[in-house]
Write an enzyme that holds these catalytic residues in place. Structure first.
Site, PDB file in Angstrom:
ATOM      1  N   HIS A 267      -1.552  46.312  12.830  1.00 56.24           N
ATOM      2  CA  HIS A 267      -2.484  47.400  13.142  1.00 56.24           C
ATOM      3  C   HIS A 267      -2.799  48.237  11.894  1.00 56.24           C
ATOM      4  CE1 HIS A 267      -4.203  50.504  15.915  1.00 56.24           C
ATOM      5  NE2 HIS A 267      -3.861  51.316  14.929  1.00 56.24           N
ATOM      6  N   GLU A 268      -1.755  48.712  11.239  1.00 57.13           N
ATOM      7  CA  GLU A 268      -1.978  49.593  10.082  1.00 57.13           C
ATOM      8  C   GLU A 268      -2.618  48.828   8.922  1.00 57.13           C
ATOM      9  OE1 GLU A 268      -1.827  52.698  10.567  1.00 57.13           O
ATOM     10  OE2 GLU A 268      -0.681  52.655  12.450  1.00 57.13           O
ATOM     11  N   HIS A 271      -6.262  48.976   9.349  1.00 60.15           N
ATOM     12  CA  HIS A 271      -6.809  50.247   8.848  1.00 60.15           C
ATOM     13  C   HIS A 271      -6.915  50.203   7.310  1.00 60.15           C
ATOM     14  CE1 HIS A 271      -7.058  52.794  12.373  1.00 60.15           C
ATOM     15  NE2 HIS A 271      -5.800  52.626  12.703  1.00 60.15           N
ATOM     16  N   GLU A 297     -10.659  52.713  13.986  1.00 61.91           N
ATOM     17  CA  GLU A 297      -9.754  52.122  14.975  1.00 61.91           C
ATOM     18  C   GLU A 297     -10.183  50.688  15.308  1.00 61.91           C
ATOM     19  OE1 GLU A 297      -7.102  53.745  15.390  1.00 61.91           O
ATOM     20  OE2 GLU A 297      -6.151  52.578  16.967  1.00 61.91           O
TER      21      GLU A 297
HETATM   22 ZN    ZN Z   1      -4.910  53.120  14.568  1.00 65.29          ZN
END
Ligand code: ZN
Length: 505
Positions: A267-268, A271, A297
């Site tokens: 997830h990160e 980003h 997101e």
């Molecule tokens: Zn996030």
């Protein structure tokens, strides 16, 4: 006019450098700072944001900006310059309308709100927070009045996170999604009684050093640039960019659980790839900023869910995971691993939710905060409304206020308008991924071979490199040929979970 723009650039760079300094301090606070440093650090941050604010509203900055704005229709600027002027002007107009007295009142209310919320959550008693929350809602409504809006006061707050996205559009899209999700979840739950997938396989004894090694390998393979980035640990995983050439992610490890660190790393890293994909030469302009919170997101969710929870991704990474942790994964097939990874388990807590139920948690919050700001429901009724919606959407009732209405920090920080970004991220992600799959027919095969660079390059070209040149709707038009719709996400969810839970059409 060109010279005027470069004069503005110089000033914007100064502001951007101050923001970099604040970001560095914020990172330090989360990752390194001793607890005792908190009080003085808060003062340092307040001082620096005061300096930034004054620079932004200084007479020469405003004169320059006003001059440029007057001429911005004259086609003298390229797209990037025009977007920068538009963006800065919008922020300036907003800042100008909000009285200093209000900002101070709001800061005090947030500080009191957070203390009250922490206390109320510990005691699991909503009534201890209701008074402060009422004040925060009142202030948010006043803020919306200052900023201005056409239809709903919630529009003004939503715009802070998702520029040019309207409450009504979001309401319609999320209603459609809800109408699909609730009955679909019913089918999944019925099937889940037979299938019994769970996250139990991820619990055990997983030495931290081996986990760290594996997580670094994943980030590297996804395309994380270590020369322009770092990877650390913190209680809550997050990503910050000091600027595009220094992007930092964190995760949290637990020896007893291998799932959390992997999924939060993917997830990160999503980003971080967005931030690293922004062109450094635009530092200080709108082109060096993300398009919106929801678009940010979308990048993390696309990698986390569409890639990181896919069969292809694990076809590539599972043999390595089995090699690093022969116990228990040596004895678990890829198919079983995949099914358990995607187990749908309804629970009261948003941050522990699976890919599917997560959306209903957000819809519930969006509906409540929209109605609060529009004044159609009252703060004192929140526990009852919260529990009724949880029952209707997820089929369960929170045991108490702490695991219900008091679980999230957002409202105590006055962060109304933020929740939709989480779910819009999912919708943007599904639409982008559908388009990418259409343009790159062998995407799934590439991913199964560990070739992530084609997808990354596509995202770079369609999303990352534009920064804030377009608002989210325009960006989606450019990237996918149409504005945002919920149908792509619905189709994605339907197909994936019908396969996993072997649902009949
Ligand atoms: Zn996030």
């Amino acid at each position: 006019m060109k010279n005027n723009f470069s004069a503005l650039r110089t000033k914007l760079k100064e502001i951007a450098h101050l923001n970099t300094a604040m970001t560095a301090l914020m990172w330090d606070q989360e990752v390194k700072m001793p607890l005792g440093g908190a009080a003085r650090r808060a003062e340092t941050m307040a001082t620096l944001s005061g300096v930034t604010h004054d620079k932004f509203l200084s007479t020469d900055f405003v004169t320059l900006l006003t001059e440029l704005k007057k001429n911005s229709g004259a086609k003298k600027f390229d797209q990037g310059q025009a977007a920068t002027i538009k963006d800065i002007w919008k922020t300036y107009e907003r800042e100008k309308r909000i009285p200093k007295k209000f900002i101070e009142d709001e800061a005090r209310a947030i500080s009191a709100g957070q203390t009250a919320w922490q206390h109320a959550r510990k005691q699991s008693k909503f009534s201890l927070f209701a008074g402060e929350l009422t004040k925060l809602v009142e202030l948010a409504r006043r803020k919306a009045d200052y900023i201005g809006f056409r239809h709903s006061p919630y529009d003004a707050l939503l715009d802070l996170f998702e520029p040019e996205v309207r409450t009504q559009e979001v309401s319609i899209m999320l209603d459609e999604l809800k109408k699909f999700l609730i009955p679909f979840l019913g089918k999944v739950f019925a099937a889940a009684k037979k299938e019994n997938f769970s996250h139990d396989i991820f619990s055990g004894n997983f030495p931290l050093e081996t986990q760290k090694k594996f997580n670094r390998e994943i980030a590297t393979k996804m395309g994380f640039d270590w020369h322009r980035g770092r990877f650390d640990e913190s209680t809550h995983p997050f990503t910050v960019a000091f600027h595009p050439e220094d992007v930092r992610i964190t995760t949290r490890y637990s020896q007893a659980d291998v799932f959390y660190s992997i999924i939060s790393t993917v997830h990160e890293t999503g980003h971080a790839l967005y931030e690293q994909g922004i062109e450094p030469r635009h530092f200080g302009t709108a082109l060096a900023q993300p398009a919106s919170y929801g678009i940010h997101e979308s990048q993390s969710k696309l990698w986390e869910n569409m890639v990181g929870r896919s069969t292809g991704f694990w076809k590539y990474f599972y043999p390595r995971l089995q090699e690093l942790f022969p116990e228990p994964f040596g004895g678990i097939s890829l198919q079983d691993f995949y099914n358990n990874l995607n187990a749908v388990i309804p629970g009261p807590i948003r941050t522990e939710a699976d890919e599917l139920t997560f959306n209903l948690h957000i819809i519930l919050r969006f509906e409540i905060e929209r109605d609060l700001i529009e004044g159609t429901i009252a703060v004192r009724d929140l526990p009852e409304i919260w529990n009724a919606k949880t029952k209707e959407y997820l089929g369960l009732t929170p045991k108490n206020d702490a695991e219900g209405v008091l679980q999230d920090i957002h409202w105590s920080q006055g962060g109304f308008g933020y929740f939709p970004s989480y779910i819009l991220g999912n919708l943007y992600a599904a639409q982008l991924y559908a388009r990418a799959s259409q343009e790159m027919q062998n995407l799934e095969t590439e991913i199964a071979l560990g070739h992530f660079e084609h997808l990354l390059n596509w995202l770079r070209k369609k999303v990352h490199r534009h920064g804030k040149k377009y608002d989210p709707q325009e960006l989606m038009m450019q990237a996918t040929g149409e504005g945002l719709r919920s149908s792509y996400f619905i189709r994605y969810i339907e197909k994936k979970y019908a396969d996993i839970y072997q649902l009949k059409p």
